[in-house]
Write an enzyme that holds these catalytic residues in place. Structure first.
Site, PDB file in Angstrom:
ATOM      1  N   GLU A  63       0.825  -1.214   0.000  1.00 45.73           N
ATOM      2  CA  GLU A  63       0.000   0.000   0.000  1.00 45.73           C
ATOM      3  C   GLU A  63       0.859   1.265   0.000  1.00 45.73           C
ATOM      4  O   GLU A  63       1.940   1.283   0.605  1.00 45.73           O
ATOM      5  CB  GLU A  63      -0.875   0.010   1.267  1.00 45.73           C
ATOM      6  N   THR A  91       5.635  -9.509   9.057  1.00 50.33           N
ATOM      7  CA  THR A  91       4.322  -9.350   8.414  1.00 50.33           C
ATOM      8  C   THR A  91       4.196  -7.951   7.814  1.00 50.33           C
ATOM      9  O   THR A  91       3.700  -7.775   6.702  1.00 50.33           O
ATOM     10  CB  THR A  91       3.201  -9.576   9.455  1.00 50.33           C
ATOM     11  N   ALA A 146       4.496  -8.871  16.363  1.00 51.39           N
ATOM     12  CA  ALA A 146       5.421  -7.729  16.335  1.00 51.39           C
ATOM     13  C   ALA A 146       4.836  -6.453  16.933  1.00 51.39           C
ATOM     14  O   ALA A 146       5.543  -5.675  17.572  1.00 51.39           O
ATOM     15  CB  ALA A 146       5.872  -7.478  14.899  1.00 51.39           C
ATOM     16  N   ASP A 168      -2.467 -15.735  22.290  1.00 49.82           N
ATOM     17  CA  ASP A 168      -2.165 -15.883  20.861  1.00 49.82           C
ATOM     18  C   ASP A 168      -2.386 -17.351  20.531  1.00 49.82           C
ATOM     19  O   ASP A 168      -2.190 -18.222  21.390  1.00 49.82           O
ATOM     20  CB  ASP A 168      -0.699 -15.487  20.597  1.00 49.82           C
ATOM     21  N   ASP A 234      -7.497  -5.094   8.604  1.00 50.20           N
ATOM     22  CA  ASP A 234      -7.161  -3.831   7.924  1.00 50.20           C
ATOM     23  C   ASP A 234      -7.087  -3.998   6.412  1.00 50.20           C
ATOM     24  O   ASP A 234      -6.384  -3.269   5.733  1.00 50.20           O
ATOM     25  CB  ASP A 234      -5.820  -3.285   8.473  1.00 50.20           C
ATOM     26  N   LYS A 238     -10.239  -9.335   5.458  1.00 51.65           N
ATOM     27  CA  LYS A 238      -9.374  -9.636   6.618  1.00 51.65           C
ATOM     28  C   LYS A 238      -9.935  -8.901   7.828  1.00 51.65           C
ATOM     29  O   LYS A 238      -9.713  -7.704   8.002  1.00 51.65           O
ATOM     30  CB  LYS A 238      -7.951  -9.158   6.294  1.00 51.65           C
TER      31      LYS A 238
HETATM   32  P1  NAD Z   1       2.601 -10.637  13.396  1.00 54.28           P
HETATM   33  O1  NAD Z   1       2.492 -11.610  12.263  1.00 54.28           O
HETATM   34  O2  NAD Z   1       3.943 -10.312  13.939  1.00 54.28           O
HETATM   35  O3  NAD Z   1       1.701 -11.145  14.633  1.00 54.28           O
HETATM   36  C1  NAD Z   1       0.378 -11.571  14.471  1.00 54.28           C
HETATM   37  C2  NAD Z   1       0.064 -12.582  15.566  1.00 54.28           C
HETATM   38  O4  NAD Z   1      -1.332 -12.924  15.475  1.00 54.28           O
HETATM   39  C3  NAD Z   1       0.851 -13.887  15.441  1.00 54.28           C
HETATM   40  O5  NAD Z   1       1.576 -14.125  16.624  1.00 54.28           O
HETATM   41  C4  NAD Z   1      -0.256 -14.944  15.215  1.00 54.28           C
HETATM   42  O6  NAD Z   1       0.057 -16.202  15.805  1.00 54.28           O
HETATM   43  C5  NAD Z   1      -1.444 -14.283  15.886  1.00 54.28           C
HETATM   44  N1  NAD Z   1      -2.760 -14.789  15.502  1.00 54.28           N
HETATM   45  C6  NAD Z   1      -3.234 -15.081  14.259  1.00 54.28           C
HETATM   46  N2  NAD Z   1      -4.530 -15.482  14.349  1.00 54.28           N
HETATM   47  C7  NAD Z   1      -4.876 -15.396  15.655  1.00 54.28           C
HETATM   48  C8  NAD Z   1      -6.090 -15.640  16.369  1.00 54.28           C
HETATM   49  N3  NAD Z   1      -7.200 -16.063  15.745  1.00 54.28           N
HETATM   50  N4  NAD Z   1      -6.102 -15.437  17.713  1.00 54.28           N
HETATM   51  C9  NAD Z   1      -4.989 -15.017  18.353  1.00 54.28           C
HETATM   52  N5  NAD Z   1      -3.810 -14.779  17.725  1.00 54.28           N
HETATM   53  C10 NAD Z   1      -3.760 -14.957  16.388  1.00 54.28           C
HETATM   54  O7  NAD Z   1       1.844  -9.321  12.903  1.00 54.28           O
HETATM   55  P2  NAD Z   1       1.940  -7.837  13.503  1.00 54.28           P
HETATM   56  O8  NAD Z   1       3.025  -7.062  12.839  1.00 54.28           O
HETATM   57  O9  NAD Z   1       1.904  -7.917  14.991  1.00 54.28           O
HETATM   58  O10 NAD Z   1       0.565  -7.252  12.969  1.00 54.28           O
HETATM   59  C11 NAD Z   1      -0.658  -7.731  13.483  1.00 54.28           C
HETATM   60  C12 NAD Z   1      -1.805  -7.235  12.620  1.00 54.28           C
HETATM   61  O11 NAD Z   1      -1.935  -5.823  12.761  1.00 54.28           O
HETATM   62  C13 NAD Z   1      -1.612  -7.496  11.125  1.00 54.28           C
HETATM   63  O12 NAD Z   1      -2.821  -8.002  10.614  1.00 54.28           O
HETATM   64  C14 NAD Z   1      -1.310  -6.138  10.535  1.00 54.28           C
HETATM   65  O13 NAD Z   1      -1.743  -6.023   9.205  1.00 54.28           O
HETATM   66  C15 NAD Z   1      -2.093  -5.243  11.473  1.00 54.28           C
HETATM   67  N6  NAD Z   1      -1.583  -3.864  11.585  1.00 54.28           N
HETATM   68  C16 NAD Z   1      -2.508  -2.871  11.653  1.00 54.28           C
HETATM   69  C17 NAD Z   1      -2.100  -1.567  11.788  1.00 54.28           C
HETATM   70  C18 NAD Z   1      -3.121  -0.475  11.908  1.00 54.28           C
HETATM   71  O14 NAD Z   1      -2.760   0.698  11.835  1.00 54.28           O
HETATM   72  N7  NAD Z   1      -4.375  -0.795  12.122  1.00 54.28           N
HETATM   73  C19 NAD Z   1      -0.732  -1.256  11.835  1.00 54.28           C
HETATM   74  C20 NAD Z   1       0.191  -2.287  11.805  1.00 54.28           C
HETATM   75  C21 NAD Z   1      -0.246  -3.600  11.683  1.00 54.28           C
END
Ligand code: NAD
Length: 350
Positions: A63, A91, A146, A168, A234, A238
């Site tokens: 994006e 991610t 993360a 998690d 987001d 999803k």
């Molecule tokens: P990441 O991959 O490091 O961590 C995601 C975690 O979610 C993993 O540990 C995974 O095991 C866990 N998970 C998956 N399905 C699950 C469920 N049903 N129940 C519990 N845990 C579950 O990703 P990240 O960098 O931490 O990002 C997390 C999310 O936040 C992503 O989807 C990303 O796109 C989104 N994000 C949103 C914004 C925003 O501004 N809204 C900003 C950054 C990231």
């Protein structure tokens, strides 16, 4: 020929960003970012706003997120690839630019993987501060990847959270998060189900990564009187919350044209009522009205937050002198003699 200083663009690497956070302190940075976001949300109508431009693939999204006011332009390049961690990749990764509207010249090129985690956490804290029930101090953090520690630390610094309940689907992620927060002063507990994690919590943050319509929280799991930050849903297709839960909540969003496509509310009718969070911050719309209400911040991440973050970091770079200067812009002595500059750079014949 060496470029003049006006053509050298400050660049903040990942290493410099980490130095900046350690030099200023994490709480100071999160508080500064939250203040910058609130300041920019209060002058919402002064911004040139665009829903982000996304290129989707079956495994993720790339994006571009632009925003501008009279003085500055900013954009972020960001990806979201939930399967990346299987290959040892993040991610979410990002970088971005802050530029001067008067000349169009970039003022800063910065890493934004760390900065996105910081600003997303600051944004959740801003929403929580305006929407959570009075006295809320227990956070359930669902999704311990993360972003998660940043989310917890921002709510600690800005909203007075004292206890965090972790869950998690991957126990290793929870163990990592608990270990990272061990010295934070937060009381951490780990749980084997989402139901157990949210027990007794007044603030529920979901920040999971899964490219599908997930049901991380279902309607019957969640009682009244809580605030939810739904951060991980987001993208089209999803989401994290069951539709029934959305119907019980008062929903607050960043920029409706983007959130209707990307947020939890993509599951609802296009005219389902939502409140724009900037109006709550500006005092023109109510936030939480009573103790029984479920408030939901359907956060997808909007370009003005990145604009605010880059503006904050640019100020800190100028104050600290951190970063390096990049030879990014051509700088001929005569601005119209770009070709001549190239000719003069030819290597001398041996
Ligand atoms: P990441 O991959 O490091 O961590 C995601 C975690 O979610 C993993 O540990 C995974 O095991 C866990 N998970 C998956 N399905 C699950 C469920 N049903 N129940 C519990 N845990 C579950 O990703 P990240 O960098 O931490 O990002 C997390 C999310 O936040 C992503 O989807 C990303 O796109 C989104 N994000 C949103 C914004 C925003 O501004 N809204 C900003 C950054 C990231």
């Amino acid at each position: 020929m060496l470029p003049s200083d006006k053509a050298l663009v400050p660049f903040l690497s990942v290493d410099h960003m980490m130095q900046l956070v350690h030099r200023l302190g994490l709480d100071t940075v999160l508080t500064g970012l939250a203040a910058a976001i609130e300041e920019d949300f209060r002058r919402w109508n002064r911004f040139d706003k665009t829903a982000r431009v996304a290129a989707h693939s079956p495994v993720g999204v790339i994006e571009l997120m632009p925003a501008a006011d009279e003085a500055h332009y900013a954009f972020k390049y960001v990806n979201g690839h939930p399967g990346n961690t299987r290959d040892g990749l993040q991610t979410v990764t990002a970088f971005g630019v802050l530029a001067d509207m008067a000349t169009g010249y970039p003022l800063l090129l910065s890493e934004m993987t760390l900065l996105t985690a910081l600003r997303t956490a600051a944004m959740s804290a801003v929403a929580t501060r305006h929407l959570a029930p009075a006295g809320a101090h227990v956070l359930a953090m669902i999704g311990n990847g993360a972003q998660s520690e940043f989310q917890c630390r921002a709510l600690q610094a800005l909203c007075g959270i004292t206890h965090v309940r972790l869950y998690d689907t991957d126990a290793a992620a929870t163990a990592k998060c608990a270990a990272n927060l061990a010295q934070s002063g937060l009381v951490i507990s780990t749980h084997g189900t989402p139901e157990a994690a949210i027990e007794g919590a007044q603030i529920l943050t979901t920040c999971t990564a899964d490219k599908r319509q997930a049901r991380v929280l279902t309607d019957n799991m969640v009682g009244s009187g809580v605030h939810i930050n739904a951060i991980g849903g987001d993208c089209p297709g999803k989401t994290e919350l069951a539709e029934g839960l959305l119907h019980r909540a008062d929903i607050f969003v960043e920029y409706p044209p983007q959130t209707r496509v990307e947020g939890e509310i993509q599951q609802l009718a296009a005219d389902h009522p939502v409140t724009e969070l900037w109006q709550v911050i500006a005092g023109t719309a109510p936030g939480r009205r009573d103790d029984r209400q479920i408030t939901l911040f359907d956060g997808v991440g909007f370009a003005i937050e990145d604009f605010s973050a880059l503006r904050y970091v640019h100020d800190q770079v100028r104050a600290t002198g951190l970063g390096q200067k990049l030879d990014l812009l051509a700088d001929p002595d005569d601005p119209r003699d770009l070709y001549g500059m190239l000719l003069r750079a030819a290597p001398n014949p041996a």
